[in-house]
Write a protein that holds these residues in place. Structure first.
Motif, PDB file in Angstrom:
ATOM      1  N   PHE A 118       0.832  -1.201   0.000  1.00 46.52           N
ATOM      2  CA  PHE A 118       0.000   0.000   0.000  1.00 46.52           C
ATOM      3  C   PHE A 118       0.870   1.257   0.000  1.00 46.52           C
ATOM      4  CE2 PHE A 118      -2.275   3.456   1.984  1.00 46.52           C
ATOM      5  CZ  PHE A 118      -3.443   3.485   1.235  1.00 46.52           C
ATOM      6  N   LEU A 119       1.834   1.301   0.897  1.00 47.88           N
ATOM      7  CA  LEU A 119       2.682   2.486   0.987  1.00 47.88           C
ATOM      8  C   LEU A 119       3.507   2.695  -0.289  1.00 47.88           C
ATOM      9  CD1 LEU A 119       3.914   2.159   4.677  1.00 47.88           C
ATOM     10  CD2 LEU A 119       2.297   3.842   3.766  1.00 47.88           C
ATOM     11  N   TYR A 120       3.965   1.605  -0.878  1.00 49.18           N
ATOM     12  CA  TYR A 120       4.822   1.697  -2.056  1.00 49.18           C
ATOM     13  C   TYR A 120       4.026   2.071  -3.307  1.00 49.18           C
ATOM     14  CZ  TYR A 120       8.548   0.468  -5.334  1.00 49.18           C
ATOM     15  OH  TYR A 120       9.508   0.497  -6.317  1.00 49.18           O
ATOM     16  N   TYR A 121       2.971   1.316  -3.588  1.00 51.23           N
ATOM     17  CA  TYR A 121       2.250   1.508  -4.846  1.00 51.23           C
ATOM     18  C   TYR A 121       1.150   2.551  -4.784  1.00 51.23           C
ATOM     19  CZ  TYR A 121       4.700  -2.463  -6.770  1.00 51.23           C
ATOM     20  OH  TYR A 121       5.675  -3.292  -7.237  1.00 51.23           O
ATOM     21  N   TYR A 122       0.467   2.667  -3.659  1.00 54.84           N
ATOM     22  CA  TYR A 122      -0.662   3.583  -3.594  1.00 54.84           C
ATOM     23  C   TYR A 122      -0.287   4.944  -3.011  1.00 54.84           C
ATOM     24  CZ  TYR A 122      -3.589  -0.268  -4.976  1.00 54.84           C
ATOM     25  OH  TYR A 122      -4.142  -1.294  -5.679  1.00 54.84           O
ATOM     26  N   TYR A 125       5.609   5.987  -1.650  1.00 54.03           N
ATOM     27  CA  TYR A 125       6.831   6.015  -0.862  1.00 54.03           C
ATOM     28  C   TYR A 125       7.836   5.041  -1.458  1.00 54.03           C
ATOM     29  CZ  TYR A 125       4.473   8.606   2.837  1.00 54.03           C
ATOM     30  OH  TYR A 125       3.814   9.566   3.548  1.00 54.03           O
ATOM     31  N   ASN A 126       9.130   5.359  -1.330  1.00 56.96           N
ATOM     32  CA  ASN A 126      10.139   4.402  -1.771  1.00 56.96           C
ATOM     33  C   ASN A 126      10.512   3.491  -0.599  1.00 56.96           C
ATOM     34  OD1 ASN A 126      12.207   5.661  -0.183  1.00 56.96           O
ATOM     35  ND2 ASN A 126      12.588   7.137  -1.821  1.00 56.96           N
ATOM     36  N   SER A 127      11.328   2.482  -0.862  1.00 56.52           N
ATOM     37  CA  SER A 127      11.628   1.487   0.172  1.00 56.52           C
ATOM     38  C   SER A 127      12.363   2.098   1.370  1.00 56.52           C
ATOM     39  CB  SER A 127      12.433   0.318  -0.406  1.00 56.52           C
ATOM     40  OG  SER A 127      13.616   0.775  -1.017  1.00 56.52           O
ATOM     41  N   ARG A 128      13.187   3.100   1.142  1.00 53.25           N
ATOM     42  CA  ARG A 128      13.892   3.753   2.249  1.00 53.25           C
ATOM     43  C   ARG A 128      12.901   4.477   3.171  1.00 53.25           C
ATOM     44  NH1 ARG A 128      18.199   6.705  -0.042  1.00 53.25           N
ATOM     45  NH2 ARG A 128      19.453   4.878   0.383  1.00 53.25           N
ATOM     46  N   GLU A 129      11.954   5.196   2.573  1.00 52.60           N
ATOM     47  CA  GLU A 129      10.956   5.923   3.361  1.00 52.60           C
ATOM     48  C   GLU A 129      10.040   4.961   4.131  1.00 52.60           C
ATOM     49  OE1 GLU A 129      10.405   9.841   0.484  1.00 52.60           O
ATOM     50  OE2 GLU A 129       9.343   7.979  -0.008  1.00 52.60           O
ATOM     51  N   ILE A 130       9.660   3.866   3.483  1.00 53.25           N
ATOM     52  CA  ILE A 130       8.812   2.873   4.153  1.00 53.25           C
ATOM     53  C   ILE A 130       9.563   2.244   5.318  1.00 53.25           C
ATOM     54  CG2 ILE A 130       7.563   0.685   3.884  1.00 53.25           C
ATOM     55  CD1 ILE A 130       7.141   1.507   0.912  1.00 53.25           C
ATOM     56  N   SER A 139      16.291  -3.452   3.528  1.00 53.00           N
ATOM     57  CA  SER A 139      16.338  -4.746   2.832  1.00 53.00           C
ATOM     58  C   SER A 139      15.103  -5.593   3.159  1.00 53.00           C
ATOM     59  CB  SER A 139      17.611  -5.507   3.190  1.00 53.00           C
ATOM     60  OG  SER A 139      17.667  -5.745   4.587  1.00 53.00           O
ATOM     61  N   THR A 140      14.592  -5.470   4.376  1.00 57.69           N
ATOM     62  CA  THR A 140      13.378  -6.195   4.756  1.00 57.69           C
ATOM     63  C   THR A 140      12.193  -5.687   3.952  1.00 57.69           C
ATOM     64  OG1 THR A 140      14.229  -6.537   6.989  1.00 57.69           O
ATOM     65  CG2 THR A 140      11.846  -6.751   6.694  1.00 57.69           C
ATOM     66  N   ILE A 141      12.099  -4.398   3.764  1.00 62.54           N
ATOM     67  CA  ILE A 141      11.007  -3.814   2.983  1.00 62.54           C
ATOM     68  C   ILE A 141      11.071  -4.304   1.542  1.00 62.54           C
ATOM     69  CG2 ILE A 141      10.004  -1.660   2.120  1.00 62.54           C
ATOM     70  CD1 ILE A 141       9.616  -2.248   5.190  1.00 62.54           C
ATOM     71  N   ARG A 142      12.264  -4.320   0.969  1.00 62.82           N
ATOM     72  CA  ARG A 142      12.406  -4.813  -0.408  1.00 62.82           C
ATOM     73  C   ARG A 142      12.014  -6.288  -0.497  1.00 62.82           C
ATOM     74  NH1 ARG A 142      17.091  -1.535  -0.251  1.00 62.82           N
ATOM     75  NH2 ARG A 142      18.380  -3.377   0.068  1.00 62.82           N
ATOM     76  N   THR A 143      12.365  -7.068   0.523  1.00 62.86           N
ATOM     77  CA  THR A 143      11.976  -8.478   0.557  1.00 62.86           C
ATOM     78  C   THR A 143      10.464  -8.628   0.651  1.00 62.86           C
ATOM     79  OG1 THR A 143      14.074  -9.081   1.609  1.00 62.86           O
ATOM     80  CG2 THR A 143      12.259 -10.654   1.813  1.00 62.86           C
TER      81      THR A 143
END
Length: 165
Positions: A118-122, A125-130, A139-143
């Motif tokens: 939700f945070l990334y696509y909708y 936010y990028n993975s660092r911000e999330i 790295s956990t967010i990217r996973t």
């Protein structure tokens, strides 16, 4: 009657973010009445909050985290666990007819994947911000994103996939 500057600012912020916060709450609560309650509670907390925000994006992040935490707390509440299972199945099937199939699949993802997607696509936010918002390593967010994509891809290809925790 004209409102104070603080009231006008609150109205502006509410209008800017209410739809985003509602979508987030709906993804957790899976029905419009509980989502509306969560949105109201989030903005009530914001109105009473005496915190100053560095930017609009910082304020939006605060609203998202506050709404997410409120929804998680409500889902853990004892009275939610005492519902009749047939009531939940009927309510869930009625609500599913109102949303598209992909959103439905996203909402059925495990919580950690659903929030991240939700945070990334909708929300954009990028993975660092999330990672910063959720207090997790980047790295956990990217996973989480990769696993969520794989689950959704499997769902589209095979028809039905058991969601892993």
């Amino acid at each position: 009657m004209e409102g104070t500057g603080q009231e006008k600012d609150f109205e502006r912020i509410y209008e800017m973010y209410v739809n985003d916060i509602y979508r987030l709450c709906y993804s957790f609560m899976k029905n419009s009445m509980d989502a509306e309650d969560a949105v109201q509670e989030t903005f009530c907390k914001f109105y009473r909050c005496e915190k100053t925000f560095d930017s609009d994006s910082h304020m939006k992040a605060w609203l998202i985290v506050t709404a997410s935490n409120y929804c998680k707390d409500m889902l853990k509440h004892w009275w939610r666990k005492r519902r009749d299972i047939d009531e939940c199945v009927n309510m869930h099937s009625e609500e599913r007819t109102e949303i598209n199939e992909l959103m439905s699949d996203i909402m059925n993802l495990p919580e950690k994947y659903k929030t991240t997607v939700f945070l990334y696509y909708y929300e954009g936010y990028n993975s660092r911000e999330i990672a910063k918002l959720l207090n997790k390593p980047e790295s956990t967010i990217r996973t989480y994103l990769q696993k969520a994509r794989n689950i959704l891809k499997g769902k589209l290809i095979e028809g039905e996939v058991v969601y892993e925790q």
